[in-house]
Design an enzyme around this catalytic site. Structure first.
Site, PDB file in Angstrom:
ATOM      1  N   ASP A  72       0.824  -1.204   0.000  1.00  5.64           N
ATOM      2  CA  ASP A  72       0.000   0.000   0.000  1.00  5.64           C
ATOM      3  C   ASP A  72       0.863   1.262   0.000  1.00  5.64           C
ATOM      4  O   ASP A  72       2.084   1.206   0.166  1.00  5.64           O
ATOM      5  CB  ASP A  72      -0.954   0.008   1.198  1.00  5.64           C
ATOM      6  CG  ASP A  72      -0.293  -0.521   2.483  1.00  5.64           C
ATOM      7  OD1 ASP A  72       0.933  -0.333   2.640  1.00  5.64           O
ATOM      8  OD2 ASP A  72      -1.000  -1.109   3.311  1.00  5.64           O
ATOM      9  N   ASP A 141      -7.820  -3.878  14.473  1.00  4.57           N
ATOM     10  CA  ASP A 141      -9.179  -4.247  14.061  1.00  4.57           C
ATOM     11  C   ASP A 141      -9.183  -5.382  13.035  1.00  4.57           C
ATOM     12  O   ASP A 141     -10.210  -5.668  12.418  1.00  4.57           O
ATOM     13  CB  ASP A 141      -9.935  -3.033  13.514  1.00  4.57           C
ATOM     14  CG  ASP A 141      -9.272  -2.412  12.288  1.00  4.57           C
ATOM     15  OD1 ASP A 141      -8.247  -2.962  11.807  1.00  4.57           O
ATOM     16  OD2 ASP A 141      -9.777  -1.387  11.792  1.00  4.57           O
ATOM     17  N   HIS A 143      -7.500  -5.618  10.155  1.00  3.62           N
ATOM     18  CA  HIS A 143      -7.344  -5.340   8.728  1.00  3.62           C
ATOM     19  C   HIS A 143      -5.948  -5.724   8.245  1.00  3.62           C
ATOM     20  O   HIS A 143      -4.969  -5.623   8.976  1.00  3.62           O
ATOM     21  CB  HIS A 143      -7.650  -3.866   8.411  1.00  3.62           C
ATOM     22  CG  HIS A 143      -6.587  -2.896   8.848  1.00  3.62           C
ATOM     23  ND1 HIS A 143      -6.675  -2.155  10.002  1.00  3.62           N
ATOM     24  CD2 HIS A 143      -5.416  -2.532   8.264  1.00  3.62           C
ATOM     25  CE1 HIS A 143      -5.615  -1.374  10.114  1.00  3.62           C
ATOM     26  NE2 HIS A 143      -4.822  -1.589   9.067  1.00  3.62           N
ATOM     27  N   GLU A 148      -9.831  -2.191   5.185  1.00  5.65           N
ATOM     28  CA  GLU A 148     -10.506  -1.900   6.437  1.00  5.65           C
ATOM     29  C   GLU A 148     -11.706  -2.829   6.643  1.00  5.65           C
ATOM     30  O   GLU A 148     -12.165  -3.483   5.697  1.00  5.65           O
ATOM     31  CB  GLU A 148     -10.960  -0.428   6.434  1.00  5.65           C
ATOM     32  CG  GLU A 148      -9.841   0.581   6.219  1.00  5.65           C
ATOM     33  CD  GLU A 148      -8.974   0.816   7.451  1.00  5.65           C
ATOM     34  OE1 GLU A 148      -8.893  -0.080   8.316  1.00  5.65           O
ATOM     35  OE2 GLU A 148      -8.372   1.898   7.555  1.00  5.65           O
TER      36      GLU A 148
END
Length: 263
Positions: A72, A141, A143, A148
């Site tokens: 990314d 979380d 991801h 996400e």
């Protein structure tokens, strides 16, 4: 799925680096048939990168015939910005190994048409025959990359809006100021990662314990994109004891037992 449990971050990093080195050396890559490696940024892989650099300097590993694709990149900050993932990779890894510049592929966060940049990235991966090993980290979380919660498990490389939790977590790299963190990024998709022949995730720290539990013990869900690895035939998670704090004792003992010869 394999779960490799190490006592601490240092040994997690050492195990992961040796695994990467062994896969590259076993492949005996050439210029015509390079080893294709997917790479992450963030805090989790830093120890692994340091260990890989040591292996290279000790003459045990060469990256001359390795082609890399990073997961990314932030959208809208200069490539030379100290917190761009381009800068991160060259500072922490690429400048200290023998990889040719032309073999490094990082998404252009300033491409005028981000959709075209994402399609180009996917096409180049396909042209090389796919990724041999994709390495990733995991957010609290759950991801992976910037996929996400709620991301499609078949998603491809695309632009994503970052959640408030991710922005807050990454603000530590931007002088603690969440307003300095980009709100969007280009990221490979869950499907892009899952297409790799092998996937290895690094999970360290108690703050990742809930994510690891969802990735290993609970069902596959787009709300915890780490859980997609349950569907991969060659998925590997390397974690430390702190990250295991929410696993059931039986799960912890099972993976320690079946992997005891690999620890």
């Amino acid at each position: 799925m394999r779960l490799i449990i190490q006592p601490d971050y240092e040994r997690l990093s050492r195990w992961a680096a040796r695994y990467v080195a062994d896969r590259i050396n076993e492949a005996k890559p050439t210029a015509e048939h390079p080893f294709v490696l997917g790479l992450p940024t963030g805090g989790s892989p830093l120890g692994m990168y340091r260990e890989l650099i040591l292996l290279h300097k000790n003459g045990e590993l060469s990256f001359k015939n390795v082609v890399t694709f990073n997961m990314d990149e932030y959208r809208g900050i200069p490539q030379g910005h100290p917190q761009s993932y381009h800068s991160f990779m060259w500072t922490n890894f690429f400048n200290q190994i023998d990889i040719p510049v032309e073999n490094v592929n990082i998404l252009d966060g300033n491409a005028p048409v981000p959709e075209d940049e994402c399609a180009r990235f996917e096409a180049k991966i396909a042209a090389l025959g796919g990724i041999d090993l994709f390495i990733g980290g995991v957010g609290p979380d759950g991801h992976i990359a910037f996929n996400e919660p709620g991301s499609s498990l078949t998603s491809r490389t695309r632009m994503m809006r970052l959640t408030t939790d991710t922005i807050l977590a990454n603000s530590r790299f931007f002088e603690g100021d969440k307003d300095k963190v980009p709100t969007t990024a280009l990221t490979v998709g869950v499907g892009t990662i899952m297409d790799a022949r092998n996937v290895m995730l690094l999970v360290n720290g108690q703050h990742k314990a809930r994510a690891l539990k969802h990735g290993v013990e609970l069902g596959v869900s787009q709300m915890w994109t780490i859980s997609a690895l349950q569907l991969h035939p060659n998925a590997l998670i390397v974690c430390d004891d702190d990250a295991c704090s929410e696993l059931m004792l039986g799960t912890y003992r099972y993976f320690k037992d079946v992997e005891r010869d690999n620890l």
